[in-house]
Design a protein around this motif. Structure first.
Motif, PDB file in Angstrom:
ATOM      1  N   ILE A  35      50.693 -10.176 -10.650  1.00  0.00           N
ATOM      2  CA  ILE A  35      51.579 -10.773 -11.662  1.00  0.00           C
ATOM      3  C   ILE A  35      52.520 -11.793 -11.002  1.00  0.00           C
ATOM      4  O   ILE A  35      52.739 -12.885 -11.532  1.00  0.00           O
ATOM      5  CB  ILE A  35      52.364  -9.684 -12.428  1.00  0.00           C
ATOM      6  CG1 ILE A  35      51.415  -8.849 -13.284  1.00  0.00           C
ATOM      7  CG2 ILE A  35      53.479 -10.300 -13.268  1.00  0.00           C
ATOM      8  CD1 ILE A  35      50.709  -9.600 -14.401  1.00  0.00           C
ATOM      9  N   ALA A  36      53.041 -11.461  -9.839  1.00  0.00           N
ATOM     10  CA  ALA A  36      53.908 -12.398  -9.113  1.00  0.00           C
ATOM     11  C   ALA A  36      53.130 -13.658  -8.730  1.00  0.00           C
ATOM     12  O   ALA A  36      53.663 -14.774  -8.826  1.00  0.00           O
ATOM     13  CB  ALA A  36      54.491 -11.726  -7.870  1.00  0.00           C
ATOM     14  N   CYS A  37      51.879 -13.506  -8.336  1.00  0.00           N
ATOM     15  CA  CYS A  37      51.007 -14.638  -8.010  1.00  0.00           C
ATOM     16  C   CYS A  37      50.852 -15.549  -9.230  1.00  0.00           C
ATOM     17  O   CYS A  37      50.943 -16.773  -9.120  1.00  0.00           O
ATOM     18  CB  CYS A  37      49.655 -14.123  -7.523  1.00  0.00           C
ATOM     19  SG  CYS A  37      48.394 -15.384  -7.252  1.00  0.00           S
ATOM     20  N   LEU A  38      50.622 -14.956 -10.402  1.00  0.00           N
ATOM     21  CA  LEU A  38      50.494 -15.744 -11.627  1.00  0.00           C
ATOM     22  C   LEU A  38      51.786 -16.501 -11.923  1.00  0.00           C
ATOM     23  O   LEU A  38      51.755 -17.695 -12.233  1.00  0.00           O
ATOM     24  CB  LEU A  38      50.157 -14.849 -12.827  1.00  0.00           C
ATOM     25  CG  LEU A  38      48.853 -14.064 -12.809  1.00  0.00           C
ATOM     26  CD1 LEU A  38      48.646 -13.360 -14.134  1.00  0.00           C
ATOM     27  CD2 LEU A  38      47.675 -14.956 -12.477  1.00  0.00           C
ATOM     28  N   ASN A  39      52.908 -15.814 -11.844  1.00  0.00           N
ATOM     29  CA  ASN A  39      54.184 -16.444 -12.172  1.00  0.00           C
ATOM     30  C   ASN A  39      54.548 -17.565 -11.198  1.00  0.00           C
ATOM     31  O   ASN A  39      55.234 -18.512 -11.580  1.00  0.00           O
ATOM     32  CB  ASN A  39      55.292 -15.404 -12.264  1.00  0.00           C
ATOM     33  CG  ASN A  39      55.182 -14.588 -13.544  1.00  0.00           C
ATOM     34  OD1 ASN A  39      54.669 -15.042 -14.552  1.00  0.00           O
ATOM     35  ND2 ASN A  39      55.661 -13.351 -13.496  1.00  0.00           N
ATOM     36  N   ARG A  40      54.065 -17.486  -9.965  1.00  0.00           N
ATOM     37  CA  ARG A  40      54.275 -18.565  -8.982  1.00  0.00           C
ATOM     38  C   ARG A  40      53.253 -19.684  -9.172  1.00  0.00           C
ATOM     39  O   ARG A  40      53.379 -20.739  -8.542  1.00  0.00           O
ATOM     40  CB  ARG A  40      54.138 -18.034  -7.556  1.00  0.00           C
ATOM     41  CG  ARG A  40      55.253 -17.181  -7.058  1.00  0.00           C
ATOM     42  CD  ARG A  40      55.141 -16.923  -5.552  1.00  0.00           C
ATOM     43  NE  ARG A  40      53.815 -16.529  -5.098  1.00  0.00           N
ATOM     44  CZ  ARG A  40      53.365 -15.276  -5.033  1.00  0.00           C
ATOM     45  NH1 ARG A  40      54.143 -14.266  -5.408  1.00  0.00           N
ATOM     46  NH2 ARG A  40      52.149 -15.023  -4.603  1.00  0.00           N
TER      47      ARG A  40
END
Length: 137
Positions: free
Chosen positions: A14-19
């Motif tokens: 999820i953090a990868c997507l948001n970045r």
């Protein structure tokens, strides 16, 4: 894999997507990934996400609920965003809308291999003016 490990992998995804860290996506997504039954592969999955962010510049994935039962994850994702045009066939056109997505993931080799997603379209519809009403976007 234990539940906490899978939960941590998912939160990192999820953090990868948001970045919008697309080069790292293959770390989380299996080369044979399917989304709602459609075989996309990593490149197709990436194109889908890039299109989502192009159409919704302020898109942010927010985990509200997370259940881990390896090899599965169930998540309720919350969104508060402003699609530029039509979204799910609805004329949002720059209005801020809030909705949730209920999504299930199957993991293989610590990567997402299957995604089943349902977006609460009715919640978006309820935030838009009725058809034929004057638009005040």
């Amino acid at each position: 894999m234990i539940k906490s490990e899978l939960s941590n992998i998912y939160r990192d995804y999820i953090a990868c997507l948001n970045r919008q860290d697309w080069p790292s996506l293959a770390r989380f997504v299996h080369e044979d990934v399917k989304h709602n039954g459609e075989q996309l592969g990593v490149s197709g999955y990436r194109r889908m996400l890039e299109r989502d962010f192009a159409e919704i510049p302020d898109l942010s994935f927010n985990v509200e609920l997370l259940v881990s039962d390896p090899p599965y994850i169930a998540s309720r994702l919350c969104f508060n965003c402003t699609p530029k045009g039509k979204f799910l066939g609805l004329g949002v056109y720059g209005r801020k809308v809030s909705f949730v997505e209920n999504v299930f993931y199957e993991f293989r080799d610590e990567k997402i291999v299957q995604v089943w997603s349902v977006i609460d379209k009715a919640a978006i519809e309820a935030q838009l003016p009725p058809p034929g009403a004057p638009s005040h976007a």
